[in-house]
Design a protein around this motif. Structure first.
Motif: not given
Length: 92
Positions: A48-58
């Motif tokens: 969940x932490x790794x997913x939250x760190x990703x942008x919504x889209x590139x």
């Protein structure tokens, strides 16, 4: 999709005879729903932490693809796209 269960699986000890021993009265188990939620939360925290760190889209990749489409460098097949959308939504 909702997955439900009856609680935590019971695991018998590998040592013979210990499986028939009564559980200590002082060690009352936590409610199954609460235990499962805590375990799931602890297991999923890193993901969940790794997913939250990703942008919504590139955004840079979207701009790159948009430019390639506009220049005609990237082929676009409208009928293939329509078929994929229809298949995704259960048409085929």
């Amino acid at each position: 999709m909702k997955i439900t269960g009856t609680g935590a699986p019971s695991m018998a000890p590998a040592i013979g005879g210990a499986a028939n021993a009564p559980a200590p009265a002082a060690a009352a188990p936590a409610p199954a729903a609460e235990t499962g939620a805590v375990l799931q939360s602890e297991v999923l925290k890193p993901a969940a932490k790794a997913l939250a760190a990703l942008p919504d889209f590139d955004a840079a990749r979207v701009a790159e693809l948009r430019d390639a489409l506009a220049k005609g460098e990237l082929p676009f097949d409208a009928s293939r796209l329509a078929g994929l959308i229809q298949r995704f939504h259960g048409g085929r």
